[in-house]
Design a protein around this motif. Structure first.
Motif, PDB file in Angstrom:
ATOM      1  N   GLY A   1      84.425  49.545   7.049  1.00 28.28           N
ATOM      2  CA  GLY A   1      83.446  50.539   6.452  1.00 28.28           C
ATOM      3  C   GLY A   1      83.854  51.479   5.737  1.00 28.28           C
ATOM      4  O   GLY A   1      83.418  52.816   5.858  1.00 28.28           O
ATOM      5  N   ALA A   2      85.091  51.224   5.226  1.00 27.91           N
ATOM      6  CA  ALA A   2      85.458  52.495   4.314  1.00 27.91           C
ATOM      7  C   ALA A   2      85.235  52.501   2.992  1.00 27.91           C
ATOM      8  O   ALA A   2      85.015  51.353   2.561  1.00 27.91           O
ATOM      9  CB  ALA A   2      87.374  52.152   4.648  1.00 27.91           C
ATOM     10  N   PRO A   3      85.256  53.623   2.301  1.00 22.08           N
ATOM     11  CA  PRO A   3      84.879  53.644   0.994  1.00 22.08           C
ATOM     12  C   PRO A   3      85.949  53.067   0.003  1.00 22.08           C
ATOM     13  O   PRO A   3      87.098  52.873   0.579  1.00 22.08           O
ATOM     14  CB  PRO A   3      84.793  55.180   0.698  1.00 22.08           C
ATOM     15  N   VAL A   4      85.537  52.518  -0.951  1.00 17.69           N
ATOM     16  CA  VAL A   4      86.520  51.952  -2.216  1.00 17.69           C
ATOM     17  C   VAL A   4      86.263  52.820  -3.481  1.00 17.69           C
ATOM     18  O   VAL A   4      85.448  53.032  -4.002  1.00 17.69           O
ATOM     19  CB  VAL A   4      86.275  50.461  -2.337  1.00 17.69           C
ATOM     20  N   VAL A   5      87.466  53.339  -3.885  1.00 15.80           N
ATOM     21  CA  VAL A   5      87.542  54.182  -5.033  1.00 15.80           C
ATOM     22  C   VAL A   5      88.395  53.367  -6.151  1.00 15.80           C
ATOM     23  O   VAL A   5      89.677  52.802  -5.810  1.00 15.80           O
ATOM     24  CB  VAL A   5      88.411  55.425  -4.881  1.00 15.80           C
ATOM     25  N   PRO A   6      87.790  52.962  -7.320  1.00 16.27           N
ATOM     26  CA  PRO A   6      88.538  52.211  -8.477  1.00 16.27           C
ATOM     27  C   PRO A   6      89.510  53.411  -8.925  1.00 16.27           C
ATOM     28  O   PRO A   6      89.181  54.429  -9.224  1.00 16.27           O
ATOM     29  CB  PRO A   6      87.555  51.726  -9.265  1.00 16.27           C
ATOM     30  N   VAL A   7      90.847  52.636  -9.210  1.00 13.46           N
ATOM     31  CA  VAL A   7      91.721  53.508  -9.753  1.00 13.46           C
ATOM     32  C   VAL A   7      92.162  52.497 -11.202  1.00 13.46           C
ATOM     33  O   VAL A   7      93.020  51.543 -11.048  1.00 13.46           O
ATOM     34  CB  VAL A   7      92.964  54.000  -8.927  1.00 13.46           C
TER      35      VAL A   7
ATOM     36  N   VAL B   1     102.186  57.026 -23.920  1.00 13.07           N
ATOM     37  CA  VAL B   1     101.098  57.684 -22.920  1.00 13.07           C
ATOM     38  C   VAL B   1     100.686  56.691 -21.798  1.00 13.07           C
ATOM     39  O   VAL B   1     100.296  55.477 -22.125  1.00 13.07           O
ATOM     40  CB  VAL B   1      99.939  58.143 -23.749  1.00 13.07           C
ATOM     41  N   ILE B   2     100.727  57.147 -20.482  1.00 12.58           N
ATOM     42  CA  ILE B   2     100.134  56.258 -19.474  1.00 12.58           C
ATOM     43  C   ILE B   2      98.993  57.112 -19.087  1.00 12.58           C
ATOM     44  O   ILE B   2      99.063  58.313 -18.503  1.00 12.58           O
ATOM     45  CB  ILE B   2     101.310  55.994 -18.259  1.00 12.58           C
ATOM     46  N   ARG B   3      97.747  56.517 -18.959  1.00 16.12           N
ATOM     47  CA  ARG B   3      96.490  57.260 -18.481  1.00 16.12           C
ATOM     48  C   ARG B   3      96.029  56.658 -17.342  1.00 16.12           C
ATOM     49  O   ARG B   3      95.856  55.207 -17.150  1.00 16.12           O
ATOM     50  CB  ARG B   3      95.321  57.160 -19.580  1.00 16.12           C
ATOM     51  N   VAL B   4      95.744  57.332 -16.385  1.00 10.06           N
ATOM     52  CA  VAL B   4      95.316  56.995 -15.063  1.00 10.06           C
ATOM     53  C   VAL B   4      93.844  57.682 -14.511  1.00 10.06           C
ATOM     54  O   VAL B   4      93.888  58.838 -15.005  1.00 10.06           O
ATOM     55  CB  VAL B   4      96.207  57.254 -13.822  1.00 10.06           C
ATOM     56  N   HIS B   5      92.867  57.179 -14.216  1.00  6.75           N
ATOM     57  CA  HIS B   5      91.725  57.609 -13.960  1.00  6.75           C
ATOM     58  C   HIS B   5      91.124  57.218 -12.455  1.00  6.75           C
ATOM     59  O   HIS B   5      90.971  55.891 -12.254  1.00  6.75           O
ATOM     60  CB  HIS B   5      90.453  57.465 -15.181  1.00  6.75           C
ATOM     61  N   PHE B   6      90.769  58.123 -11.650  1.00  3.13           N
ATOM     62  CA  PHE B   6      90.203  57.850 -10.244  1.00  3.13           C
ATOM     63  C   PHE B   6      88.435  57.888 -10.450  1.00  3.13           C
ATOM     64  O   PHE B   6      88.137  58.923 -10.921  1.00  3.13           O
ATOM     65  CB  PHE B   6      90.631  58.698  -9.427  1.00  3.13           C
ATOM     66  N   GLY B   7      87.956  56.753 -10.338  1.00  2.00           N
ATOM     67  CA  GLY B   7      86.727  56.646 -10.501  1.00  2.00           C
ATOM     68  C   GLY B   7      85.863  57.036  -9.157  1.00  2.00           C
ATOM     69  O   GLY B   7      86.258  57.533  -8.327  1.00  2.00           O
ATOM     70  N   ALA B   8      84.515  56.745  -9.513  1.00  2.00           N
ATOM     71  CA  ALA B   8      83.620  57.049  -8.459  1.00  2.00           C
ATOM     72  C   ALA B   8      83.445  56.028  -7.422  1.00  2.00           C
ATOM     73  O   ALA B   8      83.864  54.847  -7.402  1.00  2.00           O
ATOM     74  CB  ALA B   8      82.354  57.445  -8.918  1.00  2.00           C
ATOM     75  N   PRO B   9      83.315  56.340  -6.077  1.00  2.00           N
ATOM     76  CA  PRO B   9      83.197  55.188  -5.042  1.00  2.00           C
ATOM     77  C   PRO B   9      82.422  54.119  -5.567  1.00  2.00           C
ATOM     78  O   PRO B   9      81.294  54.417  -5.848  1.00  2.00           O
ATOM     79  CB  PRO B   9      82.964  56.042  -3.638  1.00  2.00           C
ATOM     80  N   VAL B  10      82.894  53.007  -5.021  1.00  2.00           N
ATOM     81  CA  VAL B  10      82.066  51.862  -5.555  1.00  2.00           C
ATOM     82  C   VAL B  10      80.851  51.549  -4.131  1.00  2.00           C
ATOM     83  O   VAL B  10      81.231  51.557  -3.289  1.00  2.00           O
ATOM     84  CB  VAL B  10      82.845  50.404  -5.534  1.00  2.00           C
ATOM     85  N   ASP B  11      79.811  51.231  -4.913  1.00  2.00           N
ATOM     86  CA  ASP B  11      78.564  50.816  -4.151  1.00  2.00           C
ATOM     87  C   ASP B  11      78.643  49.302  -3.698  1.00  2.00           C
ATOM     88  O   ASP B  11      78.630  48.393  -4.625  1.00  2.00           O
ATOM     89  CB  ASP B  11      77.270  51.181  -4.561  1.00  2.00           C
ATOM     90  N   LEU B  12      79.252  48.691  -2.572  1.00  2.00           N
ATOM     91  CA  LEU B  12      79.627  47.430  -2.439  1.00  2.00           C
ATOM     92  C   LEU B  12      78.392  46.494  -2.367  1.00  2.00           C
ATOM     93  O   LEU B  12      78.424  45.415  -2.391  1.00  2.00           O
ATOM     94  CB  LEU B  12      80.588  47.091  -1.259  1.00  2.00           C
ATOM     95  N   GLY B  13      77.498  47.178  -2.198  1.00  2.00           N
ATOM     96  CA  GLY B  13      75.976  46.321  -1.763  1.00  2.00           C
ATOM     97  C   GLY B  13      76.041  45.407  -0.812  1.00  2.00           C
ATOM     98  O   GLY B  13      74.910  44.618  -0.529  1.00  2.00           O
ATOM     99  N   GLU B  14      76.907  45.687   0.167  1.00  2.00           N
ATOM    100  CA  GLU B  14      76.869  44.797   1.473  1.00  2.00           C
ATOM    101  C   GLU B  14      77.175  45.921   2.593  1.00  2.00           C
ATOM    102  O   GLU B  14      77.841  46.689   2.476  1.00  2.00           O
ATOM    103  CB  GLU B  14      78.062  43.867   1.387  1.00  2.00           C
ATOM    104  N   SER B  15      76.749  45.496   3.758  1.00  2.00           N
ATOM    105  CA  SER B  15      77.220  46.080   4.949  1.00  2.00           C
ATOM    106  C   SER B  15      78.221  45.389   5.921  1.00  2.00           C
ATOM    107  O   SER B  15      78.763  46.063   6.670  1.00  2.00           O
ATOM    108  CB  SER B  15      75.720  46.495   5.952  1.00  2.00           C
ATOM    109  N   THR B  16      78.251  44.185   5.554  1.00  2.00           N
ATOM    110  CA  THR B  16      79.196  43.159   6.578  1.00  2.00           C
ATOM    111  C   THR B  16      79.699  42.456   5.559  1.00  2.00           C
ATOM    112  O   THR B  16      79.033  41.770   4.699  1.00  2.00           O
ATOM    113  CB  THR B  16      78.685  43.078   7.875  1.00  2.00           C
ATOM    114  N   ALA B  17      80.941  41.810   5.959  1.00  2.00           N
ATOM    115  CA  ALA B  17      81.441  40.555   5.286  1.00  2.00           C
ATOM    116  C   ALA B  17      81.006  39.374   5.987  1.00  2.00           C
ATOM    117  O   ALA B  17      81.273  38.173   5.606  1.00  2.00           O
ATOM    118  CB  ALA B  17      82.950  40.571   5.447  1.00  2.00           C
TER     119      ALA B  17
END
Length: 257
Positions: free
Chosen positions: A153-159, A189-205
């Protein structure tokens, strides 16, 4: 229901390594980090999902995390843990061994799930390897990151990151000295961006196909997060690594909005 997480504290060796990584990346390149992780997530539980384009990526990601006061535990290939000095250091720092291609690979997900449940930040590459898409866009992911997030149930942040491929070649350590020397001179130049948490669209695997659908959402989010980092390279990268193979078997087909 409220859950109390026992916050994992990074050991001194890992806190020192975070600072060292930032210094090394700064020596070889110009690191630009944008975006952020919400303050209440920086100590977990959290899954950071990053794209994988170069052997230099882990150092870049560690340096970027240090700028955002995040000390992630990394899911890394078992070979690193067998190295004479690096292996014991990684175990002491709390990183998680992944025995790819063996039955023990499932143990890594169990270990990561336990770590996340106890409040850790886990850094994982959902592609499962350095991507071989000809355009160096995120390729079709493995389901491990999604299954981990859904189980805990942890959030996922794309980087997303772009530029590490200009420092070390795909075949490193072959060609590593030449790549490092070029980077010391040019400092790409190396660019890194922390995005918004992903809506996984699922509550369980547990439901059929849930992990696959959630994985596609993660890769979609990584692709969207990466696009602004390479506006002048929408199709093919300018920097060509002649030793890098191409593989079209895992090209990611973006989901319809």
């Amino acid at each position: 229901m409220n859950t109390t997480y026992a916050t994992w504290q990074p050991p001194l060796i890992w806190r020192g390594a975070l600072l060292l990584a930032r210094a090394l990346v700064g020596l070889l390149a110009r690191l630009e980090v944008t975006g952020d992780v919400p303050a209440h997530l920086r100590r977990g539980p959290l899954v950071l999902a990053a794209n994988h384009i170069s052997p230099f990526d882990p150092l870049v990601m560690v340096a970027a995390c240090q700028t955002r006061r995040i000390a992630p535990r990394i899911m890394a290939t078992a070979g690193l843990f067998r190295a004479p000095l690096l292996g014991p250091a990684m175990r002491h720092a709390g990183h998680i061994r992944v025995d790819r291609g063996t039955s023990a690979v499932h143990q890594a997900l169990d270990d990561a799930a336990t770590a996340v449940a106890r409040g850790s930040v886990i850094l994982i590459y959902p592609e499962g390897r350095i991507g071989l898409d000809p355009g160096m866009w995120p390729e079709r992911g493995k389901t491990g990151a999604a299954r981990l997030a859904l189980a805990c149930g942890a959030p996922v942040v794309p980087v997303a990151q772009w530029g590490a491929h200009e420092v070390l070649p795909y075949q490193a350590p072959r060609g590593m000295l030449r790549g490092v020397a070029r980077s010391l001179w040019r400092r790409p130049v190396i660019r890194v961006h922390f995005g918004a948490p992903v809506d996984l669209g699922e509550s369980t695997a547990a439901s059929p196909g849930a992990a696959r659908r959630a994985t596609d959402r993660i890769i979609d989010a990584l692709t969207d997060t990466l696009a602004p980092l390479r506006p002048d390279e929408p199709d093919l990268p300018r920097h060509v690594d002649p030793g890098r193979p191409s593989d079209l078997s895992r090209v990611h087909r973006r989901r319809s909005a």
